[in-house]
Structure formats: structure tokens, C-alpha cells
Design a protein around this motif. Structure first.
Motif, mmCIF file in Angstrom:
data_model
loop_
_atom_site.group_PDB
_atom_site.id
_atom_site.type_symbol
_atom_site.label_atom_id
_atom_site.label_comp_id
_atom_site.label_asym_id
_atom_site.label_seq_id
_atom_site.Cartn_x
_atom_site.Cartn_y
_atom_site.Cartn_z
ATOM 1 N N THR A 155 11.891 -9.757 3.302
ATOM 2 C CA THR A 155 11.470 -9.273 4.622
ATOM 3 C C THR A 155 11.844 -7.811 4.814
ATOM 4 N N THR A 156 13.070 -7.459 4.455
ATOM 5 C CA THR A 156 13.521 -6.072 4.612
ATOM 6 C C THR A 156 12.654 -5.113 3.815
ATOM 7 N N LEU A 157 12.422 -5.438 2.557
ATOM 8 C CA LEU A 157 11.695 -4.526 1.681
ATOM 9 C C LEU A 157 10.244 -4.370 2.105
ATOM 10 N N LEU A 158 9.541 -5.479 2.278
ATOM 11 C CA LEU A 158 8.116 -5.385 2.587
ATOM 12 C C LEU A 158 7.869 -4.821 3.980
ATOM 13 N N ALA A 159 8.696 -5.204 4.942
ATOM 14 C CA ALA A 159 8.533 -4.646 6.288
ATOM 15 C C ALA A 159 8.824 -3.142 6.284
ATOM 16 N N SER A 160 9.839 -2.723 5.533
ATOM 17 C CA SER A 160 10.156 -1.287 5.438
ATOM 18 C C SER A 160 9.020 -0.534 4.769
ATOM 19 N N PHE A 161 8.481 -1.091 3.697
ATOM 20 C CA PHE A 161 7.338 -0.465 3.028
ATOM 21 C C PHE A 161 6.148 -0.336 3.984
ATOM 22 N N ALA A 162 5.900 -1.379 4.771
ATOM 23 C CA ALA A 162 4.763 -1.342 5.699
ATOM 24 C C ALA A 162 4.947 -0.250 6.743
ATOM 25 N N MET A 183 6.840 2.444 6.431
ATOM 26 C CA MET A 183 6.734 3.729 5.746
ATOM 27 C C MET A 183 5.279 4.086 5.462
ATOM 28 N N TYR A 184 4.477 3.087 5.135
ATOM 29 C CA TYR A 184 3.054 3.353 4.913
ATOM 30 C C TYR A 184 2.410 3.893 6.184
ATOM 31 N N GLY A 185 2.764 3.310 7.324
ATOM 32 C CA GLY A 185 2.244 3.819 8.587
ATOM 33 C C GLY A 185 2.720 5.237 8.872
ATOM 34 N N LEU A 186 3.989 5.507 8.581
ATOM 35 C CA LEU A 186 4.523 6.850 8.825
ATOM 36 C C LEU A 186 3.843 7.887 7.954
ATOM 37 N N THR A 187 3.559 7.548 6.693
ATOM 38 C CA THR A 187 2.956 8.539 5.793
ATOM 39 C C THR A 187 1.533 8.887 6.184
ATOM 40 N N THR A 188 0.884 8.022 6.954
ATOM 41 C CA THR A 188 -0.480 8.333 7.385
ATOM 42 C C THR A 188 -0.507 9.328 8.535
ATOM 43 N N VAL A 189 0.613 9.481 9.238
ATOM 44 C CA VAL A 189 0.642 10.388 10.388
ATOM 45 C C VAL A 189 1.602 11.555 10.197
ATOM 46 N N GLN A 235 0.824 -1.215 0.000
ATOM 47 C CA GLN A 235 0.000 0.000 0.000
ATOM 48 C C GLN A 235 0.857 1.263 0.000
ATOM 49 N N PHE A 236 2.120 1.115 0.396
ATOM 50 C CA PHE A 236 3.015 2.276 0.391
ATOM 51 C C PHE A 236 3.232 2.805 -1.024
ATOM 52 N N LEU A 237 3.135 1.927 -2.029
ATOM 53 C CA LEU A 237 3.338 2.362 -3.409
ATOM 54 C C LEU A 237 2.324 3.418 -3.825
ATOM 55 N N SER A 238 1.159 3.400 -3.191
ATOM 56 C CA SER A 238 0.125 4.389 -3.516
ATOM 57 C C SER A 238 0.108 5.558 -2.544
ATOM 58 N N ALA A 239 0.804 5.444 -1.428
ATOM 59 C CA ALA A 239 0.800 6.500 -0.415
ATOM 60 C C ALA A 239 1.966 7.460 -0.625
ATOM 61 N N VAL A 240 2.122 7.921 -1.867
ATOM 62 C CA VAL A 240 3.214 8.834 -2.203
ATOM 63 C C VAL A 240 2.624 10.098 -2.810
ATOM 64 N N SER A 241 3.477 11.061 -3.081
ATOM 65 C CA SER A 241 2.981 12.351 -3.551
ATOM 66 C C SER A 241 4.061 13.065 -4.333
ATOM 67 N N ILE A 242 3.643 14.050 -5.127
ATOM 68 C CA ILE A 242 4.591 14.971 -5.741
ATOM 69 C C ILE A 242 4.359 16.387 -5.207
ATOM 70 N N MET A 302 11.729 12.953 4.044
ATOM 71 C CA MET A 302 11.054 11.670 3.891
ATOM 72 C C MET A 302 11.886 10.710 3.044
ATOM 73 N N VAL A 303 12.678 11.248 2.119
ATOM 74 C CA VAL A 303 13.627 10.408 1.384
ATOM 75 C C VAL A 303 14.654 9.832 2.356
ATOM 76 N N GLY A 304 15.179 10.695 3.234
ATOM 77 C CA GLY A 304 16.143 10.240 4.221
ATOM 78 C C GLY A 304 15.555 9.225 5.176
ATOM 79 N N VAL A 305 14.331 9.462 5.616
ATOM 80 C CA VAL A 305 13.677 8.527 6.537
ATOM 81 C C VAL A 305 13.490 7.165 5.875
ATOM 82 N N GLY A 306 13.012 7.164 4.630
ATOM 83 C CA GLY A 306 12.765 5.909 3.933
ATOM 84 C C GLY A 306 14.036 5.092 3.743
ATOM 85 N N CYS A 307 15.099 5.743 3.279
ATOM 86 C CA CYS A 307 16.354 5.016 3.048
ATOM 87 C C CYS A 307 17.000 4.582 4.365
#
Length: 854
Positions: free
Chosen positions: A233-240, A242-248, A40-47, A329-334
Motif C-alpha cells: 500500500t505504501t509503495l503503490l500509493a506513493s508512486f501514484a 508521485m505520478y500525479g505530482l510529476t504531471t503538474v 505509471q510513475f516508473l515511466s514518468a521520470v527524466s534525466i 523531487m528526490v526529497g519530495v519522493g522520499c
């Protein structure tokens, strides 16, 4: 009671071994959690970009939202171009326009807030100006319509709306007519789809290639299971997460998922490579038992993984110092995905090795068709064929695991040492890494080894001084997308500012309600409007306000009279004056792309006009308003802070590594092995993306784009810095390991390069494959990021770590280790022979004498 690092590690490992199944179940649960929420993080992005606090744009943004809350809308442009017609004003085009507007209104109740089309205005000459504005003055067969919608920030809903509109366009288009749909949110949808496509390509093409390299180097197809589990595990858990972070908090830029996946794939597979190659080394060379092999592998390789991971995380956490959501947010994600990769590789990898010892101690390159090496049943006597006469003297010897093993027969220790030295000499002399490094650090040619590469890269490095960035949103829109195609049509026939006009907000709210209805307000508004026409690129037709119409100033009395007539002025007045009539907007339809580089100079000019002394009146404030202005202020503040954040990050990393390596010479060494190479990499990027040095290849990924996108250097600099230090740490740790065992400086360097050369090369190729996958993206920004990371990794792998680092270490001599204590007596050469002769001592100390004399 003090506890050494080794004792602390042993306690950690004992806990890990005891609870290995708990670790495995925990991470598998995290994998399942990631499957549920990560995608779901793939859709929780913005420009979208908000103006950073402390800037003029921040004040303007809040004033605009407070005074004009109804203007918080999203705008889209519908472009129509008929093929078999003389003019766009015809019944068929009218049907297409009205069908498109009805489609927008039918998507969701209340979503369509308003629209403007050629036929939406009442008949009569009073509405000719707004009608003609929607007709192309260049191509009579083209027209546009503007629709305004309520703000929608859920990417899934935006995608649904954009898809709904494009499906309707396919239905109503006929006879070769072109109909396009354009808007910043449509660009976002296309960017998200391109990001998903890039991720799929990386999964299907890049991942198998990277894993193939790992299997070849480790020599076991079984080992590929571990990095696959770790990467997933790393990728999907990180995406999950990040999805939570983008909601708040704030949403991440649309390209962040692609960058995160490339980072996870490159680093996680590299970390697995470091640990698994050391695991095999402990089994085959040091003759460790299964559990002890895991313990020693994680101890030695885990130190490298930990230092590398913490260095990279520190680099990205430095980006959190920027006060802009797009950057931090780029820094947080990486930083998040690297932290996850670090934790998983230091826990999941050893847990799997301990849980399935018989499976992972069998090494076979390919199943059924290659030789099998089985270490699962060895206690002391199952060794490699050439070492079958030897066993490890002390399997618990942590200080010197490479000590000469004793033989089970009655051979003397001297004969053992001689046989061991002979075996080592044969291996080293057959090694490419040993022979090439020996030539490179040979005295006094070691100076040329440093000066020649630096001299060759200098011409490209100086082009870094010509660096310029671009703000164009074309660089984040996929080249083959429908949005880009529509934008190309609009650009040829209309000013792009038509969809996103800029405004000057004249704020008289301090004077109270109805302050607009004063002569003073009209005079100031007319003066500013005239100055905008006089000093900017806008013509009199492109600047409109309640006090300036068709290039003529309008006083209060004439305005009241015009509002009594049936004309567009009355609609325009209601649109640009707020509810309390204490603020008004001056509209500017700029003749250039609002999201382009021309906006930078335009904003400076407009603000200089608003700052003029004779416009300063009590109770009046002026703001330059528009989403492109928020981007300008974000970029300006980011690059204003960039040098300071770079300096603080680099100093912090140098201090961190100096403490961990116990070496005070780290900053001096990195001047040659980090600063100069990075200058070269970015200088080459300037040549490619500003000067068009590779345009002749006719590959869009490497063509001139009028400068790099402004976020590209911000993202790539910390990554390049961290990756460069990654291999440096891996090599230096092995050099220190040998130096502590009593080898000379030169011998330690030669043996370390011999041991790590193949692993670093494989790791570099894996990283290059991972980052190179983004070169096939249709987005300019991802192409730029990919090229910089791809070239940086390869240059670091084949030039810096294999040539420059050994040469600089050779010149450093004992300075490399200060204040660390290393053996000084009874030193050994690279073959394990003690250097007791006078000639040996002179050969081993010539470089050190040079440094001391200097």
C-alpha cells in the motif's frame, strides 16, 4: 482544560478501534488506486535538468529559447562500423544509414526534424568539412550520422521510439557490422528499464529475505501479512501520488523509484517490527488482554515510529530547500513515501490487529511444525509457562506496566518481588546484550569504549576531506546497456561533443533586427571564436561561427560572397543565425564528453573569456549555452547551498528530538554517535569510489568510478542521518521508559539494550538487505547509494547503537535527562532490587559524580 499526551492518545485509539473497518477499507482502496496509477510513475521520470533560477545558465537557457525557438530539438547519434571493409564509405554502409534515417522518419509523422549523414550533403569540395566531420580520423571503418527530432518528454513514447530504432538496427545489421544508437533519451530509456529490473529483483529476492527476518524475530508467520499489506500500500500509493505530482510540477530523476522502494521496504518493515514485537511483549510479558495489548504496543512503539518517521521526513524536506528540480523531487519522493509508511503503520497495523484478534494473537514460527502459543482466549490466567503463577496487578496501569505482578496465592509481596528479581536476573545474565553492554560501560573502561572505536574510524574519516564529485552521465547509464556499449564505440573514434555541441550565444537583439549584418557583430564574433581556440581545449576545426571558418576570421563582405556560392557555409549561416538576424551562435564541438567532469573547467574558462572588458559593448550580451552547462550550474549551486541546508536540517532535527525527548544534551551526544560515524561512512566511500580501495574484488559495484556521482551525497546524507536517529530514538525511548519507572541510569541502559538489542539487530539486517539489493544494479549511482546506506546501517546497528550510545549515556549520567524529571529516590538495579546499601549507592553514582565534578 488541558489534556495530557496519554489522554489524547487514548482518545485517538478509541476512535481507531471504533472505525477500524473504515481504516482497513480506506487503505485497501488506496492499494487499488496505487495498482491503477502507481506503476505509471516508473515511466514518468527524466534525466533532464533545467538551470536553477539566479544562475548564469538560467539566463542563458531562457535567452536561447527566446531567440532560437526552432533549436528546441533532441539529437541522436547513429554509429556505424563495418567489419569486412577498408572504409566506411561504401554502398552497404550507405544502405544501412539511409534505412536508419527512414526508420526514424516513419515512426511518427513530423517527428524527424532533420539529419546529417555523409551522403546527405551535395557533392563538391564546399561540403567536404561537414562530411569529413562524420568520418572517424582514427578508424576508417567507422562513421556516424546525426538525427534531430522534435522534443518528446513522455517516457513511454521515448521508449517506443528507441525500441523502434533498435529493432530496425537488428534487421539491417549484417556480416558482423556494428550499428549503435545513442542519445540522452536513449540513456533515459535504458535507465528506466534498469530501474524496473532493480525493483523486480528487490521484490523477488530482497523482500522475502527481509520478511523472513521479521517472522523469526516476531515468532509468528501470521504477522508477515501485515507488513506485506503495508509495504504494498505504501509503495503503490506513493508512486501514484508521485505520478500525479510529476504531471503538474517537474519529473523526478530516473533512479528515484528504486530508492523509494528500498526506503519503503526498509522503513515500513522496520516500523512493523517495532510495533509487532511490542505487541507480543505486551501479550506475553505484561499479560495484557488483546485490545489492551494493541493499545499499549502502539502507545510505546508508536512513539518511536512517530519520532523516527518525522525525523526522516524532516531530513528529506530539507532537500526541498534546493532550487533545482532534480534535487527537490528526490526529497519530495522520499518524504512522501516515508509519510505514507508512518501513517499506514500507525493506523493500518493496529486496525488489522483489532479486526482479527483471534488470528493475530496466535504465535507460531512456522505453520504445522512448530509450537503454537495462543493468547486469544486468555483473560487473566493464560500466561507463559514460567510465569503461570502470576497475573498483572492492574491492567490499566499506564505508568508502570512492568510492576511486579501479584500472585493468586497468599505469598507476600516481598516474596513476589524476590521471585521476580531472581527470574529477571537469570534472564539478564543469559543475555548477550546485557553481558556485553555491562562490560562496555563498566567504570572506568567506559572511556575506552568510546575512544577506541573513534580512534579506529578516524583514519578513514579524514579521507572525507578528499571528496570530489563526478558529473559523468556514464554513472546514471546502466553498465550493460546498449547505450553504454554504443558510447564506448563512439568514445574510441569520435569526440563525444559531436552529438551535443556547446554554443556561445552572441545576442544583439537590443540593437534591433538585422544587427548581425554589421561589421561590429562580425568582429566581435570572430574575436570570441579566436579566443575560444586559444584558451580552451578546442582546436580551430572544432570552433565554427559565421565569422570564423576553418581557423580563419571572416568579415561581413566575405560572408556575403560565401553565401552566394553553393557551399556548406550558407547552410551553416541559416542554422546558426536566428530568424530576426539579431543573434548568432558560435558552435564548439568539444573534444571531451560534454556530460563529463571536463565541462566544469571548460565552462569557467569560456565565461571568463566572455567577461573580458574589451568585449563589453552596448547592446551586446554573451551566453554560454548547452544542456551540459545547465547541469554544471545546477551542481555548483547545489554544493554551494549543501553545507547551509545540512546545518539547518541538523539543527532543526536536534531541536525537534530534544523537545520530544525533553533532553537538552541531545546535540552533544549526537556529536559522538552521529557526526563521527557518518564521517567514517562517507570517508570509506571516498576510499572505494575515488581511490579504488576495493578494486581487487573485481566487483563493478565496488570499483573506482573516478568519484561519486554528484547526487549521491545529496541523497544519502539525509537518509543516513534519519536512519541513525531511528535506532537511537528506539533505544533512548526504552531507556527513558525504565528510568521513569525508578531504575538507575545504569540499570535503565542495561535493561533497554537487553530488550532492544535483538530488535535493533533484526531491524538493521532488514534495512541492510533492503538497501543491499541495489548493489546488484548495473547503475553506478545506485551502487554508490546502496553501499553507503548498507554500510551505514550495519555500522550503526553493530557499533554505534550497541557500543557507543550506551557508553555515552553512561558518561552523561543525570545530564541525559535534564530538564526532564526522573525518580531520584528508592531506585532499583536492573534486577528490580532496591539500591538501599551504601555500596550500591556508590556504584550507581560514581559516573554521576564524575560528570558533576567536570
Amino acid at each position: 482544560m488541558t489534556c495530557t499526551f496519554r489522554e489524547a492518545y487514548d482518545k485517538y485509539f478509541s476512535i481507531l478501534a471504533r472505525f477500524k473497518w473504515v481504516v482497513i477499507v480506506f487503505w485497501l482502496a488506496a492499494l487499488g488506486f496505487g495498482f491503477g496509477f502507481g506503476l505509471q510513475f516508473l515511466s514518468a521520470v527524466s534525466i533532464e535538468v533545467d538551470a536553477p533560477k539566479g544562475t548564469r545558465g538560467y539566463d542563458a537557457q531562457h535567452a536561447f529559447r527566446d531567440l532560437f525557438p526552432d533549436h528546441n530539438q533532441q539529437s541522436y547519434l547513429l554509429y556505424f562500423e563495418c567489419k569486412n571493409c577498408e572504409t566506411a564509405v561504401n554502398n552497404n554502409t550507405r544502405r544501412q544509414v539511409e534505412d536508419s534515417i527512414r526508420a526514424a522518419g516513419s515512426w511518427k509523422d513530423g517527428y524527424l526534424q532533420g539529419y546529417q549523414s555523409y551522403w546527405s550533403f551535395p557533392p563538391g569540395p564546399g561540403y567536404d568539412p561537414p562530411r569529413n566531420r562524420l568520418l572517424s580520423q582514427i578508424n576508417k571503418r567507422a562513421m556516424v550520422a546525426v538525427i534531430n527530432t522534435s522534443p518528446e518528454f513522455n517516457t513511454a513514447d521515448l521508449k517506443s521510439f528507441v525500441t523502434h530504432m533498435r529493432d530496425n538496427i537488428k534487421r539491417i545489421r549484417s556480416g558482423g557490422d556494428y550499428i549503435g544508437f545513442l542519445g540522452s533519451q536513449a540513456v533515459l530509456v535504458d535507465s528506466v528499464e534498469e530501474s524496473s529490473t532493480t525493483i523486480t529483483e528487490i521484490d523477488l529476492i530482497v523482500l522475502p529475505l527481509a520478511l523472513s527476518v521479521l517472522v523469526y524475530v516476531v515468532g509468528s508467520w501470521r504477522m508477515v501479512i501485515i507488513p506485506i499489506i503495508n509495504v504494498g500500500t505504501t509503495l503503490l500509493a506513493s508512486f501514484a501520488i508521485m505520478y500525479g505530482l510529476t504531471t503538474v510540477t517537474a519529473k523526478a530523476p530516473s533512479f528515484v523509484p528504486s530508492v523509494m522502494e528500498a526506503m519503503v521496504m526498509a522503513l515500513s518493515i522496520d516500523y512493523s517490527l517495532f510495533i509487532l514485537t511490542r505487541y507480543r511483549y505486551e501479550l506475553s510479558k505484561n499479560h495484557r488482554r488483546g485490545v489492551q495489548a494493541v493499545q499499549e504496543a502502539v502507545y510505546h512503539a508508536g512513539e518511536v515510529v512517530f519520532m523516527s518517521g518525522m525525523t526522516l521526513v524532516s531530513c528529506f524536506l530539507g532537500m526541498c530547500g534546493f532550487p533545482t528540480q532534480t534535487v527537490y523531487m528526490v526529497g519530495v519522493g522520499c518524504a512522501l513515501c516515508l509519510t505514507m509508511a508512518l501513517l499506514i503503520n500507525l493506523t493500518m497495523t493496529p486496525a488489522l490487529l483489532l479486526a482479527f484478534p483471534k488470528f493475530f494473537t496466535k504465535f507460531q514460527l512456522l505453520p504445522f511444525c512448530t509450537r503454537l502459543q495462543d493468547f486469544s482466549n486468555r483473560y487473566d490466567d493464560l500466561l507463559e509457562e514460567e510465569d503461570s503463577k502470576y497475573v498483572l496487578a492492574d491492567t490499566n496501569d499506564h505508568q508502570n506496566p512492568y510492576s511486579v505482578p501479584r500472585r493468586e496465592s497468599t505469598l507476600s509481596q516481598g516474596m513476589q518481588a524476590e521471585a521476580y528479581a531472581k527470574s529477571e536476573k537469570e534472564k539478564l545474565e543469559k543475555s548477550y546484550w546485557y553481558t556485553s553492554t555491562r562490560r562496555c560501560i563498566k567504570w572506568p573502561y567506559v572511556f575506552l569504549t568510546i575512544l577506541v572505536p573513534l580512534g579506529l574510524i578516524a583514519p578513514a574519516a579524514v579521507h572525507l576531506l578528499d571528496f570530489k564529485y563526478s558529473m559523468s552521465n556514464e554513472q546514471i547509464a546502466p553498465r550493460n546497456s546498449l547505450s553504454t556499449q554504443c558510447q564506448d564505440h563512439v568514445k574510441r573514434n569520435f569526440p563525444l561533443g559531436l552529438m551535443n555541441p556547446l554554443y556561445v550565444l552572441v545576442d544583439a537583439s537590443q540593437l534591433g533586427p538585422n544587427s548581425v549584418e554589421t561589421d561590429d557583430f562580425f568582429n566581435i564574433t570572430a574575436t570570441i571564436s579566436e579566443l575560444l581556440v586559444q584558451d580552451t581545449q578546442c582546436t580551430s576545426e572544432q570552433v565554427n561561427s559565421i565569422a570564423y571558418v576553418k581557423g580563419m576570421p571572416l568579415d561581413l563582405e566575405k560572408s556575403k560572397m560565401a553565401r552566394q556560392l553553393q557551399s556548406y557555409y550558407n547552410d551553416f549561416y541559416n542554422l546558426t543565425v536566428n530568424h530576426y538576424k539579431d543573434a548568432a551562435l558560435i558552435q564548439m564541438t568539444v573534444p571531451f564528453a560534454p556530460y563529463g567532469d571536463d565541462t566544469v573547467g571548460f565552462s569557467k574558462t569560456v565565461r571568463s573569456i566572455l567577461d573580458r572588458g574589451y568585449l563589453q559593448r552596448d547592446g551586446f550580451k554573451y551566453y554560454l549555452v548547452g544542456y551540459p552547462i545547465w547541469i554544471v550550474d545546477t551542481v555548483n549551486l547545489t554544493y554551494e547551498l549543501f553545507p547551509y541546508i545540512i546545518l539547518a536540517t541538523v539543527l532543526a532535527i536536534f531541536f525537534f528530538i530534544s523537545v520530544l525527548l525533553m533532553s537538552a544534551s541531545v546535540p552533544l551526544r549526537y556529536a559522538f554517535t552521529l557526526v563521527f560515524p557518518l564521517s567514517f561512512i562517507f570517508g570509506v566511500a571516498v576510499l572505494i569510489y575515488q581511490e579504488g580501495a576495493l578494486n581487487g574484488l573485481h566487483w563493478a559495484a565496488l570499483e573506482n568510478s573516478d568519484g561519486m556521482y554528484w547526487l549521491t551525497p545529496i541523497i544519502t546524507f539525509p537518509i543516513c542521518t534519519g536512519l541513525a536517529l531511528d535506532y537511537d530514538i528506539f533505544l533512548i525511548c526504552r531507556v527513558i521508559e525504565y528510568r521513569k519507572m525508578g531504575f538507575t541510569d545504569k540499570a535503565s541502559i542495561l535493561k533497554a539494550v537487553h530488550e532492544t538489542g535483538g530488535i535493533i539487530t533484526a531491524a538493521g539486517i532488514i534495512m541492510a538487505i533492503a538497501f543491499g539489493g541495489m548493489m546488484f544494479s548495473q547503475t553506478d549511482t545506485l551502487n554508490q547509494i546502496a553501499w553507503i546506506l548498507f554500510s551505514s546501517v550495519l555500522f550503526d546497528t553493530f557499533v554505534v547503537r550497541t557500543i557507543l550510545v550506551p557508553a555515552v549515556l553512561t558518561l552523561g549520567g543525570p545530564v541525559n535527562w535534564w530538564p526532564r524529571r526522573v525518580p531520584k529516590n528508592n531506585l532499583k538495579n536492573e534486577f528490580g532490587e532496591e539500591m538501599n546499601g551504601e555500596s550500591d549507592i556508590k556504584a550507581g553514582s560514581a559516573q554521576r559524580l564524575f560528570i558533576v565534578n567536570k
